[in-house]
Design a protein around this motif. Sequence first.
Motif, mmCIF file in Angstrom:
data_model
loop_
_atom_site.group_PDB
_atom_site.id
_atom_site.type_symbol
_atom_site.label_atom_id
_atom_site.label_comp_id
_atom_site.label_asym_id
_atom_site.label_seq_id
_atom_site.Cartn_x
_atom_site.Cartn_y
_atom_site.Cartn_z
ATOM 1 N N VAL A 192 10.120 -27.516 -25.697
ATOM 2 C CA VAL A 192 9.482 -26.233 -25.461
ATOM 3 C C VAL A 192 8.752 -26.332 -24.128
ATOM 4 O O VAL A 192 8.048 -27.320 -23.877
ATOM 5 N N ILE A 193 8.928 -25.350 -23.269
ATOM 6 C CA ILE A 193 8.229 -25.298 -21.994
ATOM 7 C C ILE A 193 7.203 -24.177 -22.053
ATOM 8 O O ILE A 193 7.550 -23.025 -22.338
ATOM 9 N N GLY A 194 5.954 -24.524 -21.787
ATOM 10 C CA GLY A 194 4.875 -23.556 -21.833
ATOM 11 C C GLY A 194 4.170 -23.425 -20.504
ATOM 12 O O GLY A 194 4.227 -24.323 -19.656
ATOM 13 N N GLU A 204 -0.619 -29.326 -28.237
ATOM 14 C CA GLU A 204 0.726 -29.412 -28.788
ATOM 15 C C GLU A 204 1.762 -29.846 -27.752
ATOM 16 O O GLU A 204 2.944 -29.949 -28.084
ATOM 17 N N TYR A 205 1.332 -30.090 -26.521
ATOM 18 C CA TYR A 205 2.217 -30.472 -25.432
ATOM 19 C C TYR A 205 1.943 -31.902 -24.989
ATOM 20 O O TYR A 205 0.801 -32.378 -25.051
ATOM 21 N N ASP A 206 2.989 -32.572 -24.523
ATOM 22 C CA ASP A 206 2.913 -33.982 -24.181
ATOM 23 C C ASP A 206 2.974 -34.262 -22.682
ATOM 24 O O ASP A 206 2.451 -35.288 -22.227
ATOM 25 N N TYR A 207 3.619 -33.413 -21.916
ATOM 26 C CA TYR A 207 3.856 -33.650 -20.501
ATOM 27 C C TYR A 207 3.403 -32.444 -19.703
ATOM 28 O O TYR A 207 3.633 -31.300 -20.106
ATOM 29 N N TRP A 208 2.779 -32.711 -18.558
ATOM 30 C CA TRP A 208 2.181 -31.651 -17.753
ATOM 31 C C TRP A 208 2.553 -31.784 -16.287
ATOM 32 O O TRP A 208 2.628 -32.889 -15.750
ATOM 33 N N GLY A 209 2.785 -30.647 -15.654
ATOM 34 C CA GLY A 209 2.903 -30.604 -14.215
ATOM 35 C C GLY A 209 1.538 -30.643 -13.557
ATOM 36 O O GLY A 209 0.491 -30.660 -14.224
#
Length: 124
Positions: A33-35, A110-115
Motif C-alpha cells: 500500500v502506498i500512502g 501502519e507504514y514501514d518505509y518512508w520517502g
Amino acid sequence: DVQLQASGGGLVQAGGSLRLSCAASGSRLDDFVIGWFRRVPGKEREGLSHIKSDGRTYYADSVKGRFTISSDNAKSTVYLQMNSLKPEDTAVYYCAAGWDLGLGMRTDNEYDYWGQGTLVTVSS
C-alpha cells in the motif's frame, strides 16, 4: 525492502494545482500500500490518501474531492494530484509504503518505509 523518493513540491498560489510523485524501487510495487502524509512542524503526520494493490483508494476528509491518488505500474510510481490548494495545505509531504495485509492504512504507524518528503507551500 522498498526505497521511496518523493518529489514535485514547490510554491503555488491558493486555488492552484501541483502533482507530487513517489518513485519506488527495490521491491514490486504491488506488494505494498502506498500512502501520502503531510507534516507541519510540531504536529503529527496527517494521513491524506492511499492506494492499495487492488486499486482501492482512500482519502481523508480534508482532501476529499481535491486530491487524487494514482499509480503508474510500469514506472513504479505513485502520484498525488493536488487541486484547489489552500494555504492550510502548506506542509512537507511524504510518501510511505506498508505491506498490504488488509489493514486500514490510514495512520503513520501502519507504514514501514518512508520517502524523504517534499515541501509544498501554498500562498494566499
